[in-house]
Design an enzyme around this catalytic site. Structure first.
Site, PDB file in Angstrom:
ATOM      1  N   HIS A   1       0.475  -1.323   0.362  1.00 52.20           N
ATOM      2  CA  HIS A   1      -0.032   0.061  -0.259  1.00 52.20           C
ATOM      3  C   HIS A   1       0.838   1.276  -0.326  1.00 52.20           C
ATOM      4  CE1 HIS A   1       0.343   1.028   4.771  1.00 52.20           C
ATOM      5  NE2 HIS A   1       0.055  -0.136   4.352  1.00 52.20           N
TER       6      HIS A   1
ATOM      7  N   HIS B   1       3.270   2.899  12.571  1.00 53.52           N
ATOM      8  CA  HIS B   1       2.783   4.659  12.960  1.00 53.52           C
ATOM      9  C   HIS B   1       2.691   4.778  14.018  1.00 53.52           C
ATOM     10  CE1 HIS B   1      -0.984   1.880  11.054  1.00 53.52           C
ATOM     11  NE2 HIS B   1      -0.593   1.329  10.712  1.00 53.52           N
TER      12      HIS B   1
ATOM     13  N   ASP C   1       4.155  -6.069   3.461  1.00 53.90           N
ATOM     14  CA  ASP C   1       3.498  -4.927   4.619  1.00 53.90           C
ATOM     15  C   ASP C   1       4.678  -4.785   5.574  1.00 53.90           C
ATOM     16  OD1 ASP C   1       2.547  -2.599   5.474  1.00 53.90           O
ATOM     17  OD2 ASP C   1       0.638  -3.881   5.197  1.00 53.90           O
TER      18      ASP C   1
ATOM     19  N   GLU D   1      -4.911   1.874   2.494  1.00 49.89           N
ATOM     20  CA  GLU D   1      -5.718   0.890   2.777  1.00 49.89           C
ATOM     21  C   GLU D   1      -5.099   0.610   4.558  1.00 49.89           C
ATOM     22  OE1 GLU D   1      -2.594  -3.215   6.189  1.00 49.89           O
ATOM     23  OE2 GLU D   1      -2.264  -0.299   6.083  1.00 49.89           O
ATOM     24  N   GLU D   2      -4.560   2.070   5.276  1.00 44.89           N
ATOM     25  CA  GLU D   2      -4.844   2.356   6.547  1.00 44.89           C
ATOM     26  C   GLU D   2      -6.716   2.818   7.061  1.00 44.89           C
ATOM     27  OE1 GLU D   2      -2.635   1.960   8.765  1.00 44.89           O
ATOM     28  OE2 GLU D   2      -0.767   2.219   7.314  1.00 44.89           O
TER      29      GLU D   2
ATOM     30  N   ASP E   1       6.097   1.456   7.005  1.00 41.46           N
ATOM     31  CA  ASP E   1       4.516   1.260   6.815  1.00 41.46           C
ATOM     32  C   ASP E   1       3.204   2.188   5.787  1.00 41.46           C
ATOM     33  OD1 ASP E   1       1.806   0.295   6.797  1.00 41.46           O
ATOM     34  OD2 ASP E   1       1.765   0.841   9.006  1.00 41.46           O
TER      35      ASP E   1
HETATM   36 CO    CO Z   1      -0.260   0.767   8.666  1.00 42.24          CO
HETATM   37 ZN    ZN Z   2       0.918  -1.184   5.989  1.00 40.70          ZN
END
Ligand code: CO
Ligand code: ZN
Length: 340
Positions: A62, A305, A219, A196-197, A165
């Site tokens: 992503h 994150h 990922d 995606e998030e 990420d």
């Molecule tokens: Co993520």
């Molecule tokens: Zn991810």
């Protein structure tokens, strides 16, 4: 371009969920000379196809990153914000956020009696405006912003940046696309997915359109190797992880077996991953149409994150090798596992 240069370019780009255009333009520039076909869909997913005979595989990473959305602007020009994706307000205090226009703001909080009171309602974004009127000249309700941190090599082979990420996954796909040449034993469609998030949204429509015979996501995953971390059998620098399960998918045994066999045959170090919270694009791919056998290659990552996500070159390099070898091998199918 080296993997490190690719990673630096991609992690420093702006791309919160729904605004992945800058990332997708960069990727097109990086892969266009080595693709048989490139196209985008209505949501902004980027498809890069390498032709081959036989079955079709979709490999997804992503492009979007976690960010914030502006919900309110007060008379003094301070902004209130809400999360876009799984981001904690505590990790934002003192951080810089960047809008697509390049405008930078700082996050801080109101006076608090106790730190545990700190939630989205107590924090604000200061963009240096003097009042509502001057603020609205540069920002509107609904504008998005992402974290603003440069890429750094902490020590040799240890990389730190925002949005590892999943720009780390995107960088792995870019590297593999540029390494593969000649006809593949199966057609490979590399999907750089959006949103995606927010719940694997882009991968859902991408897999529906492409109709793969099997699917892979690349990922990041969490690690258990930091002080008093939640117990988890994945560490930084011990090779990519072959996903067994997360909250979005139970990886198909045929895909898992295929990945493990290829890793063993090529002496690629790997770890097995069970992630008790969090999902990935494989969660959307495997539920497409009549079901698509799916798995994932995970890149161990510390501080996921946050503004300082950390990955190791060893894991990235072996993730590239594993994916390359997989795509050069013939998918054995699900024979013997689920017979009709
Ligand atoms: Co993520
Ligand atoms: Zn991810």
């Amino acid at each position: 371009m080296t993997l490190k240069d690719t990673l630096k370019k991609l992690t420093e780009a702006y791309g919160p969920s729904g605004e992945e255009k800058e990332v997708s333009s960069l990727i097109i520039g990086m892969v266009k000379d080595n693709a048989d076909d490139i196209f985008e869909d209505n949501l902004g997913n980027l498809f890069v196809v390498k032709k081959g005979k036989g079955p079709k595989v979709m490999i997804s990473a992503h492009m979007d990153e976690i960010g914030i959305i502006v919900t309110h602007i007060d008379e003094n020009g301070f902004l209130r914000i809400a999360p876009v994706g799984g981001i904690s307000p505590r990790l934002l205090v003192g951080q810089r956020l960047r809008f697509n226009s390049g405008l930078i703001g700082t996050v801080y909080h109101e006076k608090l009696k106790e730190l545990k009171e700190l939630d989205w309602s107590k924090i604000y974004l200061d963009i240096g405006a003097e009042n509502l009127e001057s603020a609205t000249k540069s920002v509107k309700i609904g504008d998005l912003a992402c974290l603003d941190q440069p890429f750094k090599e902490q020590r040799e082979g240890r990389y730190m940046a925002k949005s590892m990420d999943d720009r780390a996954g995107c960088a792995v796909l870019v590297e593999v696309i540029n390494r593969l040449n000649g006809e593949l034993p199966q057609e490979a469609c590399f999907v750089f997915s959006v949103q995606e998030e927010l719940g694997l949204r882009g991968a859902k429509t991408a897999a529906y359109r492409y109709e793969p015979d099997f699917g892979l996501a690349v990922d990041v995953t969490l690690v258990g190797d930091t002080p008093k971390a939640p117990t988890m059998a994945v560490s930084l620098g011990k090779g990519p992880a072959i996903k067994v399960k997360d909250s979005s998918v139970l990886c198909h045994p045929a895909v898992r077996r295929f990945m493990i066999d290829i890793a063993d045959e090529n002496c690629i170090p790997y770890q097995l991953e069970v992630l008790t919270r969090g999902g990935t694009d494989a969660g959307a791919i495997h539920l497409t149409r009549e079901g698509v056998p799916s798995g994932a290659i995970s890149i161990p990552c510390r501080y996921v994150h946050t503004a300082s996500e950390v990955v190791d070159k060893i894991d990235l390099d072996y993730a590239v090798t594993l994916l390359e070898k997989l795509l050069l091998s013939t998918w054995p199918g699900t024979e013997g596992l689920y017979s009709r």
